[in-house]
Enzyme design. Structure first.
Site, mmCIF file in Angstrom:
data_model
loop_
_atom_site.group_PDB
_atom_site.id
_atom_site.type_symbol
_atom_site.label_atom_id
_atom_site.label_comp_id
_atom_site.label_asym_id
_atom_site.label_seq_id
_atom_site.Cartn_x
_atom_site.Cartn_y
_atom_site.Cartn_z
ATOM 1 N N LYS A 111 -8.479 12.236 -6.607
ATOM 2 C CA LYS A 111 -9.541 11.284 -6.274
ATOM 3 C C LYS A 111 -10.688 11.318 -7.270
ATOM 4 O O LYS A 111 -11.441 10.361 -7.397
ATOM 5 C CB LYS A 111 -10.058 11.539 -4.852
ATOM 6 C CG LYS A 111 -9.019 11.181 -3.797
ATOM 7 C CD LYS A 111 -9.586 11.133 -2.397
ATOM 8 C CE LYS A 111 -8.523 10.652 -1.414
ATOM 9 N NZ LYS A 111 -8.959 10.720 -0.024
ATOM 10 N N LYS A 193 2.101 8.497 -2.305
ATOM 11 C CA LYS A 193 2.210 8.380 -0.847
ATOM 12 C C LYS A 193 1.613 7.042 -0.379
ATOM 13 O O LYS A 193 0.711 6.498 -1.018
ATOM 14 C CB LYS A 193 1.525 9.555 -0.141
ATOM 15 C CG LYS A 193 0.011 9.515 -0.145
ATOM 16 C CD LYS A 193 -0.575 10.409 0.951
ATOM 17 C CE LYS A 193 -2.065 10.101 1.105
ATOM 18 N NZ LYS A 193 -2.696 10.680 2.282
ATOM 19 N N LYS A 196 -3.822 4.084 3.146
ATOM 20 C CA LYS A 196 -4.650 2.934 3.494
ATOM 21 C C LYS A 196 -5.710 2.667 2.448
ATOM 22 O O LYS A 196 -6.278 1.589 2.403
ATOM 23 C CB LYS A 196 -5.286 3.139 4.872
ATOM 24 C CG LYS A 196 -6.150 4.391 4.995
ATOM 25 C CD LYS A 196 -6.794 4.459 6.371
ATOM 26 C CE LYS A 196 -6.285 5.622 7.187
ATOM 27 N NZ LYS A 196 -6.815 6.927 6.726
HETATM 28 P P1 ADP Z 1 -4.931 8.130 4.217
HETATM 29 O O1 ADP Z 1 -4.427 8.853 3.032
HETATM 30 O O2 ADP Z 1 -4.053 6.974 4.618
HETATM 31 O O3 ADP Z 1 -6.390 7.760 4.125
HETATM 32 P P2 ADP Z 1 -5.748 10.252 6.076
HETATM 33 O O4 ADP Z 1 -6.247 11.132 4.987
HETATM 34 O O5 ADP Z 1 -6.747 9.644 6.988
HETATM 35 O O6 ADP Z 1 -4.785 9.132 5.454
HETATM 36 O O7 ADP Z 1 -4.687 11.066 6.916
HETATM 37 C C1 ADP Z 1 -4.468 10.907 8.305
HETATM 38 C C2 ADP Z 1 -3.192 11.575 8.726
HETATM 39 O O8 ADP Z 1 -2.073 10.806 8.268
HETATM 40 C C3 ADP Z 1 -2.999 12.970 8.130
HETATM 41 O O9 ADP Z 1 -2.341 13.767 9.107
HETATM 42 C C4 ADP Z 1 -2.087 12.747 6.986
HETATM 43 O O10 ADP Z 1 -1.342 13.887 6.668
HETATM 44 C C5 ADP Z 1 -1.205 11.622 7.502
HETATM 45 N N1 ADP Z 1 -0.690 10.798 6.415
HETATM 46 C C6 ADP Z 1 -1.432 10.084 5.527
HETATM 47 N N2 ADP Z 1 -0.649 9.419 4.674
HETATM 48 C C7 ADP Z 1 0.636 9.711 5.036
HETATM 49 C C8 ADP Z 1 1.915 9.322 4.533
HETATM 50 N N3 ADP Z 1 2.032 8.509 3.495
HETATM 51 N N4 ADP Z 1 3.026 9.813 5.135
HETATM 52 C C9 ADP Z 1 2.929 10.649 6.188
HETATM 53 N N5 ADP Z 1 1.750 11.068 6.713
HETATM 54 C C10 ADP Z 1 0.615 10.602 6.152
HETATM 55 NA NA NA Z 2 -6.130 11.957 2.956
#
Ligand code: ADP
Ligand code: NA
Length: 325
Positions: A111, A193, A196
């Protein structure tokens, strides 16, 4: 009853990756654990957020938590900034962490990339705040996707370091990663990955995308060069990712799907996959629409914050006492 804590950032609309990697397991766990689910808006502000969008996304996320099947009579759902103990213990965990270990976090490196001098300090100290989130509730188990493993290990290290210095204050949490779905990849780049916060909306399926958009995103998803529907994450990452999504949405095993699609082309596979996703999303979206505009949602969040504050304040008090504050 053992305790679970997990958080999701309201930094956008949650994706199918968040659902399959995190939320889906929450639903399975709510009967057997004392569960705290947190909308981590203080993590979202590690990069600038538009105020009205952040507010809206927090409410949407709250409604989605319930729409996927979490029952507010069984779990505690709350917004991080409504429980001041998070920021207070966060500071203490920042003081417990070493700069070197924070700089080694791969998410920080990702990031921070390309920002030159203008790397927000919050990006660096986000993991100690996350440690505080977890430790405040005497958490035993943290169900998360694969991307959070490193942060969880840091949480454990910080808790152990603190306990060694000041006495046994913190419970040391364990991580729980799902067997399939721990890492759902971008539909446009299977090396990344699904997230959002991806600037390319074709890379993710939002839990609130309409049917047409979902069908289109699946249709445009990357595949591999041959026309074989075969699971091999190393050599065929794109189709393997689609197979994982299909399996999780349909309940069919990957073996079953491979057999079903022997000799079948990508076109048919993708249209069936889109249908499987839609079947998963339709009831969730329907419940979401009912909840989003109801005042019941505000009451649930108020009650959640009240419960969370009472538990978190007790832990914080123990911590401060142990430290001489
Ligand atoms: P993002 O990366 O979408 O902003 P967050 O950091 O808010 O997601 O993560 C929220 C939850 O979703 C965490 O438990 C994270 O491990 C899970 N998570 C985020 N992206 C993925 C993904 N691509 N596949 C599986 N789990 C995910
Ligand atoms: Na994250």
């Amino acid at each position: 009853m053992a305790t679970i804590f997990s958080g999701i950032q309201p930094s956008g609309i949650i994706t199918l990756g968040n659902y399959l990697g995190a939320m889906k397991q929450f639903v399975e766990l709510q009967d057997d654990y004392n569960c705290y689910f947190c909308i981590v808006n203080q993590h979202a502000i590690t990069v600038p957020q538009d105020p009205s969008t952040l507010r809206e996304n927090s409410r949407r996320l709250a409604a989605l938590y319930l729409a996927v099947g979490l029952d507010p009579s069984k779990i505690t759902l709350f917004i991080q900034s409504e429980v001041p103990a998070h920021a207070k213990l966060g500071w203490i965990m920042m003081c417990t962490a070493y700069l070197g270990e924070l700089e080694r976090m791969t998410q920080f490196k990702d990031k921070a990339q390309g920002r030159g001098e203008a790397i927000p300090g919050g990006l660096l100290v986000y993991p100690p705040l996350m440690a505080a989130d977890i430790l405040l509730y005497n958490t035993n188990l943290v169900p998360v996707g694969d991307d959070q493993k490193q942060h969880l290990e840091l949480t454990r290290d910080l808790a152990e370091r603190f306990n060694k210095r000041y006495g046994e204050v913190f419970t040391i949490p364990e991580i729980r990663v799902p067997k399939v779905g721990a890492r759902i990849m971008s539909l446009q780049d299977p090396g990344k990955k699904m997230s959002k916060s991806d600037p390319n909306p074709g890379g993710f399926i939002s839990m609130l995308d309409d049917e047409k958009t979902i069908v289109q995103k699946v249709k445009r998803a990357q595949t591999d060069s041959d026309n074989q529907i075969h699971y091999n994450p190393e050599e065929k990452p794109a189709i393997s990712n689609l197979l994982s999504i299909y399996s999780l949405c349909s309940g069919k095993s990957i073996d079953e799907l491979e057999q079903q699609y022997q000799g079948v082309g990508y076109g048919q596979f993708k249209s069936d996959l889109a249908e499987a996703i839609l079947q998963t999303m339709r009831p969730i979206q329907q419940r979401f629409n009912e909840l989003y505009h109801s005042s019941a949602l505000d009451d649930i969040l108020d009650q959640g914050a009240e419960k969370a504050n009472s538990v978190a304040n007790q832990t914080l008090q123990k911590v401060e006492q142990a430290m001489g504050m």
